[in-house]
Design an enzyme around this catalytic site. Sequence first.
Site, PDB file in Angstrom:
ATOM      1  N   ASP A 141       0.854  -1.182   0.000  1.00 63.02           N
ATOM      2  CA  ASP A 141       0.000   0.000   0.000  1.00 63.02           C
ATOM      3  C   ASP A 141       0.895   1.239   0.000  1.00 63.02           C
ATOM      4  OD1 ASP A 141      -1.735  -2.113   0.601  1.00 63.02           O
ATOM      5  OD2 ASP A 141      -3.024  -0.868   1.861  1.00 63.02           O
ATOM      6  N   LYS A 204      -6.920   3.300  -3.310  1.00 64.04           N
ATOM      7  CA  LYS A 204      -7.326   3.281  -1.906  1.00 64.04           C
ATOM      8  C   LYS A 204      -7.539   4.714  -1.442  1.00 64.04           C
ATOM      9  CE  LYS A 204      -5.234   1.943   2.561  1.00 64.04           C
ATOM     10  NZ  LYS A 204      -4.158   1.179   3.210  1.00 64.04           N
ATOM     11  N   LYS A 240     -10.269   0.157  -2.489  1.00 68.70           N
ATOM     12  CA  LYS A 240     -10.175  -0.056  -1.045  1.00 68.70           C
ATOM     13  C   LYS A 240     -10.466   1.230  -0.275  1.00 68.70           C
ATOM     14  CE  LYS A 240      -6.949  -1.344   2.679  1.00 68.70           C
ATOM     15  NZ  LYS A 240      -5.621  -1.869   3.024  1.00 68.70           N
TER      16      LYS A 240
END
Lengths: 304, 318
Positions: A141, A204, A240
């Site tokens: 991430d 995300k 996400k």
Amino acid sequence: MTTSELILPAMASVTRVDTVGVEERVGRFQTRSIKRDSKVTALKLALSMIDLTTLEGRDTDGKVRQLCYKARHLHDALPDIPHVAAICVYPTLVGVARRALEGSRINVASVATAFPSGQSSKKVKIDDTRFAVSEGADEVDMVISRGAFLEGEYAAVFDEIAEVKGACGEARLKVILETGELGTLDNVRRASVLAMHAGADFIKTSTGKVEPAATMPVSFVMLQAIRDYFYATGRMVGMKPAGGIARAKQSWHYLVMLRETLGQAWMTSDWFRFGASRLANDILMQIAKERDGVYQSIDYFSMD
Amino acid sequence: MAKSRQPRAKSSRMRTTRRRSVASPSADRGNGRRRLPVNKTYKIYIGGKFPRTESGHYYELKSSEGTTLANVCRCTKKDLRDAVQAARAAQPAWAAATAFNRGQILYRVAEMLEGRKPQFADELQWIGHTRQASINEVELAIDRCVYYAGWADKYQQVFSSVNPVASAHFNFSIYEPTGVVGIVAPEDSALLGLVSSLVPAIVGGNTALVIAAAERPLCAVTFAEVLHASDVPGGVVNVLTAPAGELLPHLAGHMDVNAVVYCGDAASDIRDLQACAAGNVKRAILRGGSDWSSETAQGPYEILETQEVKTTWHPIGT
């Protein structure tokens, strides 16, 4: 695809967002009546999409092992519940999580690239990513450089994402836009388009360190960007939302939005994740409530 | 002359007194001005806010003369769930407040009640009480708040104990709040019964949700406004209005409620309460049949009913 095939799109021509329309549409996702069996099905799906997260300065090996134990044994009193999708930790703790999760099908995700601010040199960010992957991270991430993005240095942000993607190797790359710092939905849409063209496997919303974190309007704009990117290129990108989703009810609002924007193909943990820590317990409490018919207490569930 | 005038004057005054009618919420004040009365919307009290019930359901409350007094929220289990959540969130801070501070806040409640005496008296008269009985009930409720305010920083030292043990330990027992208490207020007493069952639970650091008397809910909602204006933190007391039988099973089964004080006397309700309460071994405290206006309805033992005893063994050197 290889790094050389990536091309920065014309950022000036990225679709503009109608904020009022987005809010109205998002409001309607929250009015669906989902009860009993459908509710339990939705809750179990949401549970299987959770990236159980701990990203604190005070994290220790013990804390991560405890979280991994929780990931494997969410609530043994409830039969037939899925396991979470992944554990999300800092790079230095990836090895601990990897060992603790051996033999399970739970992934290890690692934040990288000078998380959460992203304020470091590109070399440090690439090294950070390589370290996480070498420790055994299945997913990385990364954060984008919001300062550069807001200054209009789109090419620099684009190159950085592309290079981090290169450093990830086999690991899937989630790109954190940190929408709480982007200011407008137009910027969210632009950042989403930029990240996807630079090779993101997932986009995300947030680090969880900035308020507001994931909100439905922001997530809706990102889902629309994914849809339009899919129509244009045929490549699926995952989504996400992370931070601020603590209630089971919110989780099925997101699932409704996902289903009605991207369709059934995205309704798996391969293409949608919740970044959360408290959400899992609330979902478990709701599932237990559906089974036993009485409202539950957090006293009977594991600590986060 | 003087003699005959005197009784006439007296009797006319008495007539006036008897004829004086209570201003019901929709009555014409009769002062010559025509205006629409601005009636209060009786809502519920959850987490320091006054929302309507999530269900949107309501029931009509009639005065003793048959006119509509108010449309009262008919709460469902979802409002109950919200109230428990609010009470749970407020509990640690309320229990951590000093005993003295809790006493001060409860005394403040009494002060605010005193100032609102006429409003409560009116509400009691709409449901059929005489003026005098109404004022008596409000005054008793005020005194009861003061009574428990006084106990706030005293029950602990009166009832805690140092226990003799046959080993090298200093052994002592103290009282701790049980947590979240659900209270089913008595149907036969709109204000005094509510205060007498609620205040002993919160004085000891519990937070509470009250299911107000379905036939007499107005005072309960107005009492919530008093609490709201008296430094009682939001969530410490939550007030719901609904027929108690509809909410009782959900309250009794709720795993996050630690005790239920039931002030009714329906045998089937009591049986259900005790059966459901076994789920998390919550206390089921029965206070039906109490004479709320009697002094026997108040006492420190009412506080202890929602307290847990914690005993500590502390090693000491020989």
